[in-house]
Design a protein around this motif. Structure first.
Motif, short mmCIF file in Angstrom:
data_model
loop_
_atom_site.label_atom_id
_atom_site.label_comp_id
_atom_site.label_asym_id
_atom_site.label_seq_id
_atom_site.Cartn_x
_atom_site.Cartn_y
_atom_site.Cartn_z
N GLY A 127 0.80 -1.22 0.00
CA GLY A 127 0.00 0.00 0.00
C GLY A 127 0.83 1.27 0.00
O GLY A 127 0.29 2.37 0.01
N PHE A 274 -9.13 -2.88 0.68
CA PHE A 274 -7.83 -2.33 0.30
C PHE A 274 -8.09 -1.40 -0.87
O PHE A 274 -8.41 -1.85 -1.97
CB PHE A 274 -6.88 -3.45 -0.11
CG PHE A 274 -5.51 -2.97 -0.55
CD1 PHE A 274 -4.41 -3.12 0.27
CD2 PHE A 274 -5.33 -2.39 -1.80
CE1 PHE A 274 -3.15 -2.70 -0.14
CE2 PHE A 274 -4.08 -1.95 -2.21
CZ PHE A 274 -2.99 -2.11 -1.38
N ALA A 276 -6.53 1.40 -3.20
CA ALA A 276 -5.32 2.10 -3.64
C ALA A 276 -5.65 3.54 -4.00
O ALA A 276 -6.72 3.83 -4.55
CB ALA A 276 -4.70 1.39 -4.84
N THR A 283 -2.03 3.52 1.23
CA THR A 283 -2.99 2.65 1.91
C THR A 283 -2.28 1.97 3.06
O THR A 283 -1.13 1.55 2.92
CB THR A 283 -3.54 1.58 0.93
OG1 THR A 283 -4.08 2.24 -0.21
CG2 THR A 283 -4.62 0.76 1.60
N THR A 284 -2.94 1.89 4.19
CA THR A 284 -2.31 1.29 5.36
C THR A 284 -3.33 0.49 6.15
O THR A 284 -4.53 0.56 5.90
CB THR A 284 -1.66 2.39 6.24
OG1 THR A 284 -0.76 1.80 7.17
CG2 THR A 284 -2.70 3.22 6.98
N TYR A 295 -8.65 -1.17 6.81
CA TYR A 295 -7.69 -0.34 6.10
C TYR A 295 -8.03 1.14 6.21
O TYR A 295 -9.14 1.51 6.58
CB TYR A 295 -7.65 -0.73 4.62
CG TYR A 295 -7.24 -2.16 4.37
CD1 TYR A 295 -5.91 -2.50 4.15
CD2 TYR A 295 -8.19 -3.19 4.36
CE1 TYR A 295 -5.52 -3.81 3.93
CE2 TYR A 295 -7.81 -4.51 4.14
CZ TYR A 295 -6.48 -4.81 3.92
OH TYR A 295 -6.11 -6.11 3.70
#
Length: 499
Positions: A127, A274, A276, A283-284, A295
């Motif tokens: 990410g 997730f 992007a 992204t984390t 996320y």
């Protein structure tokens, strides 16, 4: 009465705070830590000073609250994230100073990864963008530049960690070498989809797997510390920004917070997806308080409140950081002055590692008050750029635009800054009753794992707003200010003049 102890190890200081079960601050202690600048663009901390100051503040906070270890239900830990260190497993001694997240020395290693065509692979797995901000290439630099480090690593004699791992190791007397999911996600070595250290990335950066800590949920019993005079379970660990997201009760998709610390960090919860970014963000993983992976989209400003510290210590503009609000308030505006504090390059959404700090728009009538106001405004401008990028990502993903932002951190107590932030964003900025949400998040994570709280709904009920700043500037005027800011950013990113 039930109490929770939060250790908050930050970039400029170590703090410890005792909270009661209602999330109220009972006692706090803080000690600044030395900033070490060996070369331009390099930033280091002394790991032993970090441990000592964290231990001292924990003892001081407990003493202020008149508590013994048996009065503390659990301990939570939150930390500056990407800061990287390596120590000897047998002696416990660091092999080098910690390399701070702001440090840019590993940019050549990042360039080599880009030259190998790994940008897409790293983005899809971690990410993250390839940048010296993250821990992986910092660790690579330590192994390449500390004598005998690679050979010691091959023999399994060394341990790598971010600050949370280092403090867990110290708190448990070397019994536990672990990190949590939110800190692991910031290393550029951890696959946040597969929940594991990525073998291909380790190979690309020449990292021995034996160096790495175990990765655990954020709300989990890591071990027990005896360092404070009695047994206290360590039950919560999270990187500072994910901890602040948790402490702001931003548990659900679409909720956003902005933390004003040494840097500024905006996170928007994206649920179990997730997602992007296509607008310069990353992204984390959020702090994990259950079995499900969650996320967030994040933008990081490298220099936020640190610009106030620079004015205080570098230009000697005032004696105390608190004095900046009065100085900035002494003029009606910045007088056309714009400061871009790119002391260590620019982070999201620009990602310009070679950018340098600039002050533009000065005239003969410019005073230190105008510069102080421009410094405060630079914090809001950078955060506004992040949130604009986040809004673009949200719209592209079919999500609703942001309707509010919850704020915390030291500079969030500055009313002038918060009002200017609301004016730029055009949405309410909400400051909670407890602005120490980074520490509060760690305490809440520890409270969940130790049974103080039943679930996140119980925590949401504890969160309270203190003040809401509503926009007072027209969108036309706010847009003009952002145009002026973007012009200044372009000047900060101009290549240096050849000798």
């Amino acid at each position: 009465m039930t109490y929770l102890l939060a250790l908050d190890q930050g970039t400029s200081s170590s703090r410890s705070i005792v909270f009661d079960a209602q999330g109220r601050l009972v006692a706090a202690a803080q000690k600044e830590i030395k900033q070490i600048y060996p070369r331009p663009g390099w930033v280091e901390h002394d790991p032993l000073e970090i441990w000592q100051t964290q231990l001292e503040t924990a003892r001081e906070a407990m003493a202020k609250a008149k508590l013994q270890p048996g009065d503390i239900q659990a301990l939570g830990l939150t930390n500056q994230r990407e800061t990287t260190l390596v120590w000897n497993r047998k002696t416990g001694q660091p092999i080098h100073n910690a390399i701070v997240w702001q440090d840019r020395r590993s940019e050549p290693a990042c360039a080599a990864l880009r030259a190998q065509g790994l940008e897409t692979d790293i983005l899809q797995k971690t990410g993250l963008r390839i940048d010296a901000y993250f821990s992986g290439t910092k660790l690579q630099w330590l192994l390449d530049n500390v004598p005998d480090a690679r050979e010691q690593a091959r023999r399994g004699e060394l341990a790598f960690g971010t600050i949370d791992s280092w403090l867990i190791w110290q708190l448990t007397g070397g019994k536990v070498h672990a990190t949590d999911i939110s800190n692991a996600a910031r290393t550029m070595l951890f696959n946040i989809r597969d929940n594991d250290w990525d073998k291909d990335l380790l190979q690309a950066m020449q990292i021995e797997p034996s160096l790495l800590p175990s990765v655990l949920p954020s709300s989990f019993e890591y071990g027990v510390t005896q360092a404070l005079g009695g047994a206290i379970p360590i039950c919560g660990v999270a990187g500072d920004q994910q901890s602040a997201l948790f402490g702001q009760a931003c548990f659900y998709e679409g909720m956003a917070k902005n933390t004003y610390g040494t840097g500024c960090f905006t996170l928007v919860h994206t649920g179990s997806r997730f997602q992007a970014s296509h607008n310069g963000l990353i992204t984390t993983r959020t702090a994990q308080a259950g079995e499900l992976a969650e996320y967030a989209i994040e933008g990081s400003v490298f220099v936020g409140g640190a610009v106030v510290q620079w004015l205080r210590d570098g230009l000697h503009a005032f004696q105390s950081s608190r004095d900046i609000e009065a100085l900035a308030h002494s003029v009606p505006d910045s007088g056309g002055v714009v400061m871009v504090p790119a002391f260590t390059g620019l982070g999201a959404p620009y990602w310009q590692p070679d950018a340098r700090g600039t002050i533009t728009g000065m005239t003969r009538g410019t005073t230190m008050a105008h510069i102080a106001r421009a410094a405060l405004e630079s914090i809001a401008f950078q955060s506004a750029a992040l949130l604009q990028a986040i809004s673009l990502d949200a719209v592209a993903a079919g999500c609703a635009p942001l309707t509010e932002v919850r704020v915390d951190g030291g500079a969030s107590t500055n009313d002038l800054l918060m009002q200017f932030q609301a004016d730029l964003l055009g949405i309410p900025v909400i400051r909670p009753v407890v602005t120490e949400t980074t520490a509060l998040g760690a305490a809440w994570l520890a409270g969940l794992a130790s049974g103080v709280y039943t679930d996140k709904k119980a925590l949401s009920a504890l969160w309270q707003a203190d003040r809401t700043f509503t926009p007072q500037l027209s969108r036309h005027d706010a847009d003009l200010l952002m145009v002026r800011w973007n012009q200044a950013v372009r000047q900060a990113c101009l290549p240096p003049t050849p000798d």
